[in-house]
Design an enzyme around this catalytic site. Structure first.
Site, PDB file in Angstrom:
ATOM      1  N   CYS A 176      -9.466  -0.698  -6.498  1.00 31.81           N
ATOM      2  CA  CYS A 176     -10.569   0.002  -6.169  1.00 31.81           C
ATOM      3  C   CYS A 176     -11.402   0.639  -7.312  1.00 31.81           C
ATOM      4  CB  CYS A 176     -10.279   1.258  -5.230  1.00 31.81           C
ATOM      5  SG  CYS A 176     -11.705   1.692  -3.963  1.00 31.81           S
TER       6      CYS A 176
ATOM      7  N   ASP B   7      -4.552   8.630   1.746  1.00 36.14           N
ATOM      8  CA  ASP B   7      -4.551   9.216   0.434  1.00 36.14           C
ATOM      9  C   ASP B   7      -4.487  10.839   0.655  1.00 36.14           C
ATOM     10  OD1 ASP B   7      -5.682   9.332  -2.058  1.00 36.14           O
ATOM     11  OD2 ASP B   7      -7.668   8.680  -1.717  1.00 36.14           O
TER      12      ASP B   7
END
Length: 195
Positions: free
Chosen positions: A6, A120
């Site tokens: 990412c 996350d």
């Protein structure tokens, strides 16, 4: 495990991730991030990518119509919804998506046990700080639909292997500097996620 790289900001890094065997590439459409990109940049990058690699857009605090517009314009496969969106938001969204759970405790994770989620660590800046989720929160949890993000590197992937996560997502853990990837770290991360 599936591997997503990412925070990509340029074609060179995106191709490095593809050649390393990454399953998905992430692009950050959040202007407060040091890895923020424009839809024009991402469209140009995506036009030069090989097939069979998922293209994912990360969004924070925006309308569903904006997500759909950007994903359609860039040719993205999936939207990563990196904020606490309402049911109305998801009902309005036309693009396939993955919910991000910014976990503060085990209960945040287990309430989604029947759907694919990305977990996350909770940080005010919405990720990219290398903060890790407490692994003990996953004890006794079926992790086969969970993508883990936050504080991962090629060196610590072995610690999470026993949990059986569906995938892993990395940004700062494979960088040379913010927004620029380190080729050797990307290659090692993808290799270790698959081994």
């Amino acid at each position: 495990m599936k591997a997503k790289i990412c925070g990509l900001t340029n074609l060179e890094d995106a191709l490095i991730a593809c050649e390393a065997g990454a399953d998905a590439l992430g692009f950050v459409f959040y202007d407060k991030s040091p890895r923020a990109v424009t839809k024009e940049q991402v469209k140009k990058i995506c036009e030069s990518l090989p097939p069979f690699v998922k293209r994912v857009g990360l969004f924070v605090n925006v309308e569903a119509s904006f997500v759909d517009e950007v994903c359609d314009f860039c040719g993205l496969d999936l939207a990563q919804i990196h904020f606490e969106a309402t049911k109305e938001f998801f009902d309005a969204l036309k693009t396939p998506y993955i919910k991000v759970v910014r976990a503060t405790c085990k209960e945040d994770i287990v309430q989604y046990e029947n759907e694919y989620i990305l977990v996350d660590a909770f940080v005010e800046s919405y990720g990219g700080e290398g903060k890790r989720v407490a692994l003990e929160w996953f004890e006794g949890v079926d992790c086969s639909k969970i993508i883990l993000a936050g504080g991962l590197t090629h060196e610590n992937l072995s610690e999470i292997k026993p949990y059986g996560f569906y995938g892993v997502d990395v940004s700062s853990g494979v960088e040379a500097t913010k927004g620029k990837k380190d080729k050797a770290k990307v290659e090692a991360f993808v290799r270790n996620s698959k081994s």
